[in-house]
Design a protein around this motif. Structure first.
Motif: not given
Length: 410
Positions: A395-403, A363-368, A342-348
């Motif tokens: 700062h590193i933007d992990a906006g592609d969503g997975g690491l 880390l699958n589905g990084i949001k914000q 339910p969070s608005n950030h974090g990982v799926n």
């Protein structure tokens, strides 16, 4: 460190390149690991169902597709030995012969690729006879194959889930002393708990193939977490027909989600992965499914192929041998601060295997953003299979969503 934000971690900027030559020896299993004479590895394949028809009727174009896979350093192709598609059939009577299958195996291996042979795309009146006919061809070149699967999706292709028949087919290869990994069929269509408990292993069958759920939930990240259900099993597993570009039911075109699907699978012991793709199914234009006829015509395919191959650079061999941790389990040595929903950030999802000196996690589905909280002094290294990281100062933007994260205890 007691807390570390993924906005301030370094990444490895160099893409991974594999050797172009074919690996040596017969592929076998050690526990859940795939191994040959060059050691353990994580086989990466691609769907090329139409290959034997192509070898007989359209050889030049087929070779162009095979060379394209070899250029991208793939390990194998998955092909069908028989299927009754109208106007695009593969007939075992001409396909599983020395002139077609034998020559195909020789050529494919010569450019660095092995073959997964799925014998039957649908049931036929004489499946045991087909097995007998193909055995001499395989026995003379077992190092050229990754494995042999008796039938594709047997629950839905005319076999009525006939496991006894599939076992009789497998037994013929065992009696003939064929040394390759043998699979009955993919696990769907039977109770998954029974499949996980080894319903299709034994009696000659040494490999479980699976076609995981393609339901496109959680903004596409639901599929990337499916391998978690197969963690910790004692036998090797191949993700034989995952979601992919122009796949049926739902498609996936995101390089990072497909790369993280493969990475999560490897972490959970699903060592082999087939990139299921539009052009690899029929090998001809299919307007109804928006499918082209050649691999390089699949939109975005180069970025996808590079991302799924890059995963090998970040995961050590035998990585699945260790203790599994889900993010919320008590005692997790490095939990993420938030899971969405339910969070608005974090990982799926955040899955981990811990070893004596540290851990590997996906880390699958990084949001914000997400914050990792090691419970002991730990050095963290972060890797992106797509290398699509946007730098802004520190700062590193992990906006592609997975690491992929590697933790080493200090």
């Amino acid at each position: 460190c007691s807390s570390l934000s993924l906005g301030r971690l370094s990444v490895n900027p160099q893409p991974f390149r594999l050797r172009p030559k074919a690996r040596r020896g017969v592929v076998r299993a050690e526990g859940r690991d795939f191994i040959d004479d060059d050691g353990p590895f994580y086989p990466l394949g691609a769907t090329l169902f139409w290959a034997l028809r192509g070898w007989k009727f359209d050889r030049t174009r087929l070779k162009e597709n095979l060379l394209y896979l070899s250029k991208h350093k793939f390990d194998y192709v998955r092909i069908l030995g028989h299927v009754d598609w109208p106007d695009n059939n593969i007939d075992a009577r001409w396909a599983l012969t020395e002139d077609v299958l034998g020559e195909f195996l020789d050529y494919t291996y010569s450019i660095g690729l092995r073959t997964e042979l799925t014998l039957l795309g649908n049931n036929v009146p004489n499946p045991l006879s087909i097995c007998r006919s193909v055995i001499p061809i395989i026995k003379s070149r077992p190092h050229m194959l990754l494995n042999i699967e008796m039938a594709n999706e047997a629950y839905d292709n005319g076999f009525s889930g006939d496991i006894p028949l599939l076992r009789r087919m497998t037994a013929l290869f065992v009696y003939a002393e064929v040394p390759n990994l043998l699979a009955l069929t993919s696990g769907e269509g039977w109770p998954l708990d029974e499949v996980r408990n080894g319903l299709m292993i034994g009696g000659g069958a040494t490999l479980q193939t699976i076609h995981m759920d393609r339901e496109f939930g959680d903004e596409g990240w639901r599929t990337a977490r499916q391998p978690w259900d197969w963690k910790g099993l004692p036998f090797p597993i191949s993700h034989n027909e995952p979601i992919g570009p122009r796949s049926s039911v739902a498609e996936e075109t995101s390089p990072i989600r497909l790369a993280m699907l493969r990475a999560t699978g490897i972490l959970c012991g699903v060592g082999a992965f087939v990139l299921h793709n539009a052009a690899g199914v029929a090998g001809q234009v299919d307007p109804a499914h928006d499918r082209p006829s050649n691999l390089w015509e699949v939109p975005g395919i180069d970025a996808i192929m590079e991302a799924v191959r890059n995963v090998d650079h970040f995961l050590p061999q035998r990585v699945s041998t260790g203790r599994y941790w889900n993010n919320q389990w008590t005692g997790n040595p490095c939990p993420a601060d938030a899971i969405w929903p339910p969070s608005n950030h974090g990982v799926n999802r955040h899955y981990m295997v811990e070893h004596e000196k540290g851990f590997i996690s996906t880390l699958n589905g990084i949001k914000q953003y997400v914050v990792l909280n090691p419970t002991r002094p730990t050095r963290l290294e972060v890797f992106s299979p797509t290398l699509e990281i946007v730098y802004g100062g520190d700062h590193i933007d992990a906006g592609d969503g997975g690491l992929i994260v590697k933790g080493t205890y200090l």
